[in-house]
Design an enzyme around this catalytic site. Structure first.
Site, PDB file in Angstrom:
ATOM      1  CB  ILE A  61       3.298  18.241 -10.995  1.00  0.00           C
ATOM      2  CG1 ILE A  61       4.571  18.921 -10.484  1.00  0.00           C
ATOM      3  CG2 ILE A  61       3.341  16.727 -10.799  1.00  0.00           C
ATOM      4  CD1 ILE A  61       4.766  18.789  -8.969  1.00  0.00           C
ATOM      5  CE  LYS A  62       4.711  12.344 -12.172  1.00  0.00           C
ATOM      6  NZ  LYS A  62       5.952  11.845 -11.556  1.00  0.00           N
ATOM      7  CG  ASP A  63       2.324  19.341 -18.547  1.00  0.00           C
ATOM      8  OD1 ASP A  63       2.024  18.137 -18.594  1.00  0.00           O
ATOM      9  OD2 ASP A  63       1.569  20.240 -18.959  1.00  0.00           O
TER      10      ASP A  63
END
Length: 478
Positions: A61-63
């Site tokens: 999700i950190k992309d």
């Protein structure tokens, strides 16, 4: 049936709706991740959906926030061409920053706590990021705390940009403008609850802001590891002292500036063991390979669902891929070493044998195999000694020092020495212990610089090393 159109038998999608023309860049694949309904768990009266953020190109999700923070820094001038991005990260934000930043020509320096999985570290270095490992047992204000160290590096390095996901407004903005609208659309505008964790707070705050505007009925539910201060703070209003937890990426010992806890309607503290079991169940029941924090979210989501007295539609996340945790969450021996596996306890030496020969878990070597084979087996299994078995019977022990003593010497003939049979180097004068003996029997063995060889009568059970004893004592101290 979920809202998505089902595929035809055999996996063929009848309208090819998932196929798209070629993308210009892998960065164009960030976001627009799929949602799957979980149908093989007991969800009570509720329907539970899970958004596969593991499908982002960096695997998490950190992309989303990496793309957002870099774009905002470029727009503001805080990040200039050829500059350096510095960040404190549990791994995934660093992966996102490297995924986005390195193709743009930025140098990436990441400060990572030492409890992170080796797969994450290897992934970061393979991308080209510079990784600085630091302690995970110290808190904010300590010079070796990962955030303080990253901030210091950025301050001392000319042209450096400290991404600071914990306070960067571009972090929650990414979820308010992309993740939230995607969920709302994918669930047809009918979302009763969203279950999230807090690492930096961006997911909670961004989604909370979006749903407060678009769907006021939607509740934000916090999934927090036991040991983190966040869930207890929400429940009692008091800041407790943080303790340790094993789950990576979520849970905090402080309240991040980006975490608006006022948005949370319900909070759950989830033990590490429950998280690990849940994420393994997610793989075995639904075929979804997810990371450890996803187990915390799933556990909290299931508890929330089962508490409801009326049907609700609940969504949570696969925050990242389980590929990053194969050496941890999905390693039975690691779980046992951490005290996170369900194991029968006997109160004797059997409790310390991590790789039992009875269950076929012992890594061993035959007396006629080469020393090169023995060495390779040690390296692959991360052990420093092997039992030598001949037709199931223990005939010796070979360790690193035995191999070194045999192969050391002139260059000429070294390869032949590596190919010598194990029996030429092994120790065959063995001192053994019985499985029903107590821990006190181990210390004399270790004082002789030997490994403990455990038998049950005439049957070989396994080995116990100093590390096994230390792990056992640590588990019992909790």
């Amino acid at each position: 049936m979920s809202e998505q159109k089902r595929s035809a038998p055999g996996g063929a999608d009848t309208n090819l709706s998932r196929l798209r023309p070629p993308y210009a860049s892998v960065l164009d694949l960030i976001g627009q991740t799929p949602v799957v309904e979980l149908t093989r768990f007991d969800t009570g009266k509720c329907r539970l959906f899970i958004k596969l953020e593991s499908q982002n190109p960096g695997g998490s999700i950190k992309d989303r926030i990496a793309l957002s923070m870099i774009a905002a820094a470029e727009k503001s001038g805080a990040l200039k061409r050829g500059g350096t991005i510095v960040e404190a990260t549990a791994g995934n934000t660093g992966l996102g920053l490297a995924q986005v930043g390195i193709p743009k020509g930025y140098r990436i320096i990441l400060v990572v706590p030492d409890k992170m999985s080796r797969e994450k570290i290897q992934h970061l270095r393979a991308l080209g990021a510079e990784v600085r490992m630091t302690r995970s047992d110290v808190g904010k204000g300590h010079p070796e705390y990962y955030q303080d160290m990253a901030q210091k590096i950025a301050a001392e390095l000319p042209g450096a940009f400290y991404a600071n996901q914990f306070a960067n407004p571009a972090n929650p903005l990414a979820h308010e403008t992309t993740t939230g609208p995607e969920i709302f659309s994918q669930l047809g505008g009918d979302v009763d609850a969203v279950v999230v964790g807090v690492g930096s707070g961006g997911t909670l705050t961004g989604l909370g802001r979006f749903f407060a505007k678009q769907s006021p009925k939607t509740e934000m539910v916090l999934a927090d590891p036991v040991g983190s201060v966040l869930a207890p703070l929400i429940k009692t209003g008091k800041m407790e002292e943080a303790s340790s937890w094993t789950v990576e990426g979520i849970g905090e010992d402080f309240v991040p500036p980006n975490a608006d806890l006022s948005l949370v309607k319900k909070a759950y503290s989830i033990p590490d063991k429950q998280s690990m079991l849940a994420v393994r169940d997610l793989l075995s029941k639904e075929g979804i390979l997810a990371g450890s924090s996803s187990g915390t979210l799933l556990s909290a989501a299931l508890r929330y669902c089962r508490e409801q007295t009326v049907p609700k539609r609940v969504v949570t996340f696969v925050c990242d891929s389980g590929n990053k945790y194969l050496s941890k969450v999905f390693d039975d021996f690691w779980l046992a070493e951490q005290g996170l596996a369900e194991q029968e306890q006997h109160g004797d030496l059997r409790d310390l044998v991590m790789r039992s020969h009875r269950t076929g878990d012992t890594v061993w070597v035959g007396p006629e195999e080469s020393l090169l084979n023995a060495y390779g087996r040690m390296r692959r299994s991360d052990v420093s000694q092997l039992p030598v078995l001949d037709e199931g019977r223990l005939v010796g022990i070979v360790d690193e020092s035995d191999i070194l003593a045999k192969v050391d010497g002139p260059y000429d003939g070294r390869w032949d020495r590596f190919n010598a049979p194990v029996r030429t180097a092994m120790t065959s004068n063995l001192h053994t212990l019985q499985a029903d003996q107590t821990l006190d029997a181990l210390l004399p063995v270790f004082d002789r610089n030997e490994v403990a060889i455990v038998f049950d009568g005439d049957e070989f059970i396994g080995l116990i090393t100093r590390i096994d004893l230390i792990n056992h004592l640590r588990r019992r101290a909790k």
